[in-house]
Motif scaffolding. Structure first.
Motif, PDB file in Angstrom:
ATOM      1  N   MET A 188      59.488  37.685 -47.209  1.00 46.64           N
ATOM      2  CA  MET A 188      58.990  38.526 -46.132  1.00 46.64           C
ATOM      3  C   MET A 188      58.510  39.861 -46.693  1.00 46.64           C
ATOM      4  N   LEU A 189      57.337  40.277 -46.230  1.00 49.81           N
ATOM      5  CA  LEU A 189      56.754  41.561 -46.611  1.00 49.81           C
ATOM      6  C   LEU A 189      56.805  42.487 -45.385  1.00 49.81           C
ATOM      7  N   THR A 190      57.329  43.703 -45.579  1.00 51.24           N
ATOM      8  CA  THR A 190      57.432  44.656 -44.469  1.00 51.24           C
ATOM      9  C   THR A 190      56.715  45.945 -44.852  1.00 51.24           C
ATOM     10  N   PHE A 191      55.758  46.334 -43.985  1.00 47.93           N
ATOM     11  CA  PHE A 191      55.010  47.582 -44.164  1.00 47.93           C
ATOM     12  C   PHE A 191      55.281  48.479 -42.942  1.00 47.93           C
ATOM     13  N   THR A 192      55.462  49.783 -43.197  1.00 47.60           N
ATOM     14  CA  THR A 192      55.673  50.729 -42.112  1.00 47.60           C
ATOM     15  C   THR A 192      54.528  51.741 -42.072  1.00 47.60           C
ATOM     16  N   ALA A 215      54.034  43.816 -53.982  1.00 47.40           N
ATOM     17  CA  ALA A 215      53.805  42.599 -54.780  1.00 47.40           C
ATOM     18  C   ALA A 215      54.226  41.365 -53.994  1.00 47.40           C
ATOM     19  N   ILE A 216      53.425  40.324 -54.165  1.00 44.62           N
ATOM     20  CA  ILE A 216      53.779  39.030 -53.567  1.00 44.62           C
ATOM     21  C   ILE A 216      54.902  38.411 -54.404  1.00 44.62           C
ATOM     22  N   GLU A 217      55.915  37.893 -53.746  1.00 45.85           N
ATOM     23  CA  GLU A 217      57.029  37.285 -54.448  1.00 45.85           C
ATOM     24  C   GLU A 217      57.274  35.865 -53.934  1.00 45.85           C
ATOM     25  N   GLY A 246      53.403  35.957 -39.237  1.00 50.69           N
ATOM     26  CA  GLY A 246      54.096  37.175 -38.817  1.00 50.69           C
ATOM     27  C   GLY A 246      53.268  37.917 -37.772  1.00 50.69           C
ATOM     28  N   ASN A 247      53.495  39.248 -37.647  1.00 49.63           N
ATOM     29  CA  ASN A 247      52.863  39.994 -36.560  1.00 49.63           C
ATOM     30  C   ASN A 247      51.657  40.813 -36.994  1.00 49.63           C
TER      31      ASN A 247
END
Length: 573
Positions: free
Chosen positions: A73-77, A90-92, A131-132
């Motif tokens: 999961m990637l989370t950006f704020t 980075a993609i993991e 995701g959203n």
């Protein structure tokens, strides 16, 4: 009225021209399989009809396959935004494991090194989000990495616009050339697999337990690759990709890999296809009587089978077969050609790939035509020791040599075959022929005579390299054999040559078996048994040098005289 006159009567001698073997044998060269070379040597020439066979290695495919894997999961704020775009992350853990496999490889494919010319070889790599987020920025430098055993190319225009290929440590890396905005609907990137390696070699590494897995006693051969295509690089999010009223974006990147069933067009492989190798039978026709008599022993020194095989396939073939000779439906002899595939010597027949193979099959490595390879078959003369009327090639075993070849799969490759049997009448020490001729027309001289005994003498001049034994039977004016007349003779003439003929006066004595007088005699049927050696000469056979029958060799029967002994009875009516 009849009267009896005592004393002997002798007819004048008759002479003849020298008779060549060509005239003596009376060969019809238009129809006969006996011919002469330019120098006059007799040769038995039999031509087989051309035949065609084919070699085909069955298709190899890998099954349709697909795989899906999601990243962490990637989370950006929103506080990561700088001038409308977040900092990167980075993609993991985005490495879908996609299988190339087939558990049912054809049995004629023994081992594989690599395959190319692959049909339906495109692989679709789809990236999408889960995701959203409304979208995501794939940053320049994002990479798809392919294992070294897959050789890939870009032919799709859309993919080529955005990605470039390079080689890194033997692996093909597909690298994003510029930032790309991936919308929520995702995007498809296509590559083509141009070659698959099934074994480790050089910079190519195939993991243990993968690649081509050869057949065992209990399992069929199979293909198996657990292919990882890791996706790594950085991503970012723009302000407009945040959900309305939200300061946070949460999503995963999803990689979905799909391939159709692929057909291997060309492979580097060990193969063992079934080869239905056919060779025509030949008939031997219209031979002169001196070769077809059942008492003939054609002990020929070096008959040759000239075999021509145009092998248009990509594989080398070991050939083993049997030649069978027949006469009047009865099998005479069997001769084996070639050796098994594990034996290599002067008897081995190897048909090289993509080549017209010219093979001279004979007992001796002599007089091999230019361009031909000699193959030894020591007992080939046995096949025609009694001249057959039919020769068949049977029990043919054609096996591919077990080495790696580059082979087109699923394609018939032709193998064209024809052959000649050339057997010069160059004979060995056991050679024998039988010739029959008729001396008749005597009734014009002695039709009125009845005689107790008739002595027939003639001078024989032999320029033929055979010892001749002459025997005879009396015939009447109708050509019927007179079984009640005994013919005694000392009719042996030693072998001669053109320059050193042997001459002998032969005498035939005719008497009735019951002691009465001979009536209606018209002539003799002569039988000539020509032999390299008579029985008493076999001790000299170690010094024998082969001889050849030639059309110009001659036999002259000269000074024929009839001597009526012991008086005659004359019919004067």
């Amino acid at each position: 009225m009849t009267i009896t006159v005592g004393g002997d009567l002798t007819t004048p001698g008759n002479s003849s021209e020298e008779i060549t073997l060509d005239d003596l044998f009376d060969v019809d060269y238009e129809t006969s399989d006996l011919d002469t070379l330019d120098n006059g040597d007799f040769v038995l020439c039999v031509n087989g009809d051309p035949t065609s066979s084919s070699v085909k290695v069955n298709d190899v495919t890998v099954d349709r396959s697909e795989a899906t894997k999601s990243s962490k999961m990637l989370t950006f704020t929103s506080d990561m935004l700088v001038q409308g775009e977040t900092s990167t992350m980075a993609i993991e853990d985005l490495n879908p494991e996609w299988q190339l496999k087939n558990n049912d490889i054809p049995e004629d494919v023994i081992d594989l090194e690599y395959a190319d010319d692959i049909q339906h070889n495109d692989v679709v790599q789809r990236l999408e989000t889960e995701g959203n987020t409304k979208g995501v920025i794939l940053k320049k430098g994002l990479r798809f990495t392919f294992p070294s055993y897959l050789q890939v190319a870009l032919t799709d225009a859309f993919t080529s616009q955005w990605f470039a290929l390079s080689q890194v440590n033997g692996q093909t890396v597909m690298t994003l050339k510029n930032d790309y905005r991936l919308s929520s609907s995702g995007a498809d990137w296509k590559v083509n697999i141009n070659r698959i390696y099934f074994k480790s070699t050089g910079n190519v590494t195939v993991p243990a337990g993968e690649g081509f897995l050869v057949a065992t006693a209990n399992t069929k051969a199979k293909v198996l690759f657990n292919v990882e295509i890791p996706v790594d690089g950085d991503v970012a999010v723009k302000a407009q990709d945040f959900p309305a009223g939200s300061s946070e974006v949460n999503f995963r990147l999803v990689s979905h890999v799909v391939s159709n069933e692929m057909a291997m067009g060309r492979v580097r492989a060990k193969v063992n296809p079934d080869i239905d190798f056919t060779v025509s039978e030949v008939t031997i026709e219209d031979l002169p009587d001196f070769l077809t008599d059942n008492d003939v022993n054609a002990d020929l020194t070096n008959p040759q089978v000239l075999l021509r095989v145009n092998n248009q396939s990509e594989v080398d073939v070991n050939l083993q077969a049997e030649l069978h000779s027949y006469k009047e439906g009865n099998k005479l002899q069997t001769v084996v050609l070639g050796t098994d595939i594990n034996t290599v010597n002067s008897k081995t027949i190897r048909l090289k790939a993509s080549t017209e193979n010219l093979l001279c099959i004979s007992p001796l490595n002599e007089n091999v035509p230019n361009g031909y390879t000699w193959v030894q078959v020591e007992n080939l003369p046995d096949l025609i020791r009694t001249i057959p009327d039919l020769i068949k090639v049977e029990n043919v075993e054609a096996k591919v040599l077990q080495q790696f070849y580059t082979v087109e799969l699923g394609v018939n490759k032709e193998v064209h075959t024809d052959y000649d049997l050339n057997a010069p009448l160059e004979f060995g020490k056991e050679f024998s022929i039988v010739y029959k001729d008729t001396l008749d027309g005597w009734s014009e001289d002695i039709e009125k005579y009845e005689m107790k005994e008739l002595e027939v003498s003639l001078s024989a001049i032999n320029r033929i390299p055979l010892n001749l034994d002459l025997s005879a039977m009396a015939i009447d004016a109708q050509g019927h054999v007179m079984d009640d007349v005994l013919v005694e003779t000392d009719g042996f003439i030693a072998a001669g040559t053109k320059t050193e003929p042997n001459t002998k006066v032969l005498t035939f004595t005719l008497k009735k078996k019951d002691g009465t007088r001979i009536k209606n005699l018209d002539g003799l049927i002569l039988r000539l048994d020509g032999k390299a050696f008579r029985g008493e000469d076999q001790s000299q056979s170690d010094t024998w040098e082969s001889q050849t029958l030639n059309a110009s060799q001659t036999l002259k029967l000269d000074d024929l005289k009839l001597r009526i002994k012991g008086g005659v009875t004359m019919d004067l009516n």
